[in-house]
Design a protein around this motif. Structure first.
Motif, short mmCIF file in Angstrom:
data_model
loop_
_atom_site.label_atom_id
_atom_site.label_comp_id
_atom_site.label_asym_id
_atom_site.label_seq_id
_atom_site.Cartn_x
_atom_site.Cartn_y
_atom_site.Cartn_z
N PRO A 143 22.19 76.46 -3.29
CA PRO A 143 21.53 76.90 -4.53
C PRO A 143 20.26 76.10 -4.82
O PRO A 143 20.12 74.95 -4.40
CB PRO A 143 22.59 76.65 -5.60
N LYS A 144 19.35 76.71 -5.54
CA LYS A 144 18.16 76.02 -6.01
C LYS A 144 18.53 75.30 -7.30
O LYS A 144 19.08 75.91 -8.22
CB LYS A 144 17.03 77.01 -6.24
N VAL A 145 18.22 74.02 -7.34
CA VAL A 145 18.71 73.15 -8.41
C VAL A 145 17.53 72.42 -9.05
O VAL A 145 16.61 71.98 -8.35
CB VAL A 145 19.74 72.13 -7.88
N ALA A 146 17.58 72.26 -10.36
CA ALA A 146 16.61 71.45 -11.09
C ALA A 146 17.37 70.42 -11.92
O ALA A 146 18.49 70.66 -12.37
CB ALA A 146 15.74 72.32 -11.99
N LEU A 185 21.31 61.44 -8.92
CA LEU A 185 22.72 61.75 -8.69
C LEU A 185 22.88 63.11 -8.01
O LEU A 185 23.69 63.27 -7.09
CB LEU A 185 23.47 61.74 -10.02
N VAL A 186 22.10 64.10 -8.45
CA VAL A 186 22.16 65.42 -7.82
C VAL A 186 21.68 65.33 -6.38
O VAL A 186 22.27 65.92 -5.47
CB VAL A 186 21.33 66.44 -8.62
N ALA A 187 20.60 64.58 -6.15
CA ALA A 187 20.08 64.42 -4.79
C ALA A 187 21.12 63.78 -3.87
O ALA A 187 21.21 64.13 -2.69
CB ALA A 187 18.80 63.59 -4.82
N ARG A 188 21.91 62.84 -4.41
CA ARG A 188 22.95 62.20 -3.59
C ARG A 188 24.01 63.20 -3.17
O ARG A 188 24.47 63.20 -2.02
CB ARG A 188 23.60 61.04 -4.36
N VAL A 189 24.41 64.07 -4.07
CA VAL A 189 25.43 65.06 -3.75
C VAL A 189 24.89 66.11 -2.78
O VAL A 189 25.61 66.62 -1.92
CB VAL A 189 25.97 65.73 -5.03
N GLY A 227 20.12 69.92 0.87
CA GLY A 227 19.02 70.42 0.06
C GLY A 227 18.51 69.31 -0.83
O GLY A 227 18.94 68.16 -0.73
N ALA A 228 17.58 69.66 -1.71
CA ALA A 228 17.00 68.67 -2.61
C ALA A 228 16.70 69.34 -3.95
O ALA A 228 16.15 70.44 -3.98
CB ALA A 228 15.72 68.08 -2.02
N LYS A 241 9.14 52.99 -11.64
CA LYS A 241 8.51 52.51 -10.42
C LYS A 241 9.39 52.68 -9.18
O LYS A 241 8.97 52.35 -8.07
CB LYS A 241 8.12 51.04 -10.57
N LEU A 242 10.59 53.21 -9.37
CA LEU A 242 11.50 53.40 -8.25
C LEU A 242 11.28 54.75 -7.59
O LEU A 242 10.85 55.72 -8.23
CB LEU A 242 12.94 53.28 -8.72
N GLU A 243 11.60 54.83 -6.31
CA GLU A 243 11.44 56.08 -5.57
C GLU A 243 12.56 57.06 -5.92
O GLU A 243 13.74 56.76 -5.77
CB GLU A 243 11.48 55.79 -4.06
N PRO A 244 12.21 58.27 -6.41
CA PRO A 244 13.26 59.27 -6.69
C PRO A 244 13.97 59.67 -5.40
O PRO A 244 13.40 59.64 -4.31
CB PRO A 244 12.48 60.46 -7.27
N GLY A 245 15.23 60.05 -5.52
CA GLY A 245 15.97 60.50 -4.35
C GLY A 245 17.41 60.06 -4.38
O GLY A 245 17.91 59.55 -5.39
#
Length: 351
Positions: free
Chosen positions: A29-32, A41-45, A50-51, A328-332
């Motif tokens: 699914p496409k997620v925001a 947290l979503v990116a970890r799952v 996907g991202a 200042k932290l990298e998202p992901g």
């Protein structure tokens, strides 16, 4: 509604310009997600599958943000939207209805398993034990092993800009926009146990939309919970010498972190909504610093450092920078443990 004209003006153009852009992973699914901690947290799952798209970029205030066309497009195309809720981003309700009306929206602040704390009002906080009952949310001493969770709809509260008119801080009151400070504190992502519970919520929601990858989402959530537990254990050990110290935060955004790591702030310069503190409140905070021999007063990158300098003047207290959003932290996928470590390191190193 604030900023409604801004996002409406760009939304139609964004949809027309970017329509047809296909997803990179079939079936996923496409997620925001609204803010960087939720996005992390979503990116970890979703890692390896996907991202998610991020609505409020790093460094921007979630309290009154005007979306860019690409962010409006992300909402328009989303199958799933994870957000903290109206209590943190009241301006986002309009875009969600208009652009993501067909998407399934998950308000994490109202999700099952979330520990929610009430606003603290005064400049001086009363000492509180961390084993007291804050509602029917269960025991959060163990940073893991949460069951399946559901999302709910209703939540009260509000957080807003630092340049709002100040309000007296005795009892329940409303800010310049008529929102009560008597509700729930929306900074719930700073409690590790909440983040761990949300990983299960996120995995369950993704699995419902993409059952073929359900096992992968669950495995990622379990790995993410362990990463948070490992980070929390390391942070807790580093904070042991600080637990006996008194400290002041810029605005009352950290009581979830305090609860998770056995800390007790002595007070805050500003309320949880980060409204501009009145001269009377600043004077009261200076009194707290003197009376309790406060060792550290924390500032934040989004707010006027001159206010902290006024509080510190002549006190001998140290200062350090805290950022509850990790600009200042990298998202992901690794953002959330990094955020905890960043805050823990800033607190432990303040002298």
């Amino acid at each position: 509604m604030r900023n409604s004209s801004v996002w409406k003006s760009g939304a139609a153009a964004a949809v027309a310009m970017l329509a047809g852009a296909g997803g990179a992973w079939a079936g996923v699914p496409k997620v925001a997600a609204d803010i960087t901690p939720v996005h992390g947290l979503v990116a970890r799952v979703m890692q390896g599958l996907g991202a998610p798209a991020l609505v409020v970029p790093p460094g921007a205030s979630p309290h009154g943000y005007a979306m860019r066309p690409s962010e409006a497009q992300a909402l328009d195309q989303a199958d799933l939207v994870f957000w903290m809720g109206e209590a943190l981003t009241p301006w986002l309700e309009g875009p969600l209805e208009e652009l993501a009306g067909d998407a399934h929206r998950v308000e994490l602040l109202a999700a099952e398993g979330t520990e929610v704390l009430a606003f603290r009002e005064g400049a001086r906080f009363e000492a509180h034990g961390h084993d007291e009952d804050h509602g029917d949310h269960g025991d959060h001493g163990d940073h893991g092993d949460h069951g399946d969770h559901e999302d709910h709809d209703d939540h009260a509260g509000h957080e807003d800009h630092a340049d709002h008119d100040s309000r007296e801080d005795d009892g329940d009151h409303a800010d310049a926009h008529g929102h009560s400070h008597a509700g729930a504190d929306p900074h719930a992502w700073l409690l590790p146990a909440n983040a761990q519970a949300w990983l299960d919520v996120i995995a369950a929601e993704l699995a419902e939309h993409d059952p073929d990858n359900a096992a992968a989402y669950k495995a990622n959530a379990e790995a993410g919970k362990q990463e948070i537990a490992d980070a929390a254990a390391s942070i807790s050990a580093s904070l042991e010498p600080f637990r006996a110290k008194q400290f002041i935060v810029f605005h009352d955004a950290y009581q979830y972190f305090e609860r998770g790591f056995g800390l007790n702030a002595a007070g805050a310069i500003s309320l949880s909504d980060a409204a501009k503190p009145s001269p009377a409140r600043i004077a009261e905070v200076r009194g707290v610093v003197a009376d309790l021999k406060v060792s550290c007063v924390f500032s934040e990158p989004q707010f006027n450092p001159g206010v902290v300098a006024t509080v510190l003047d002549g006190t001998g207290a140290g200062t350090a920078l805290l950022d509850p959003l990790g600009a200042k932290l990298e998202p992901g996928p690794q953002f959330y443990p990094a955020l905890l470590r960043d805050i823990g390191s800033a607190i432990a190193g303040c002298e």
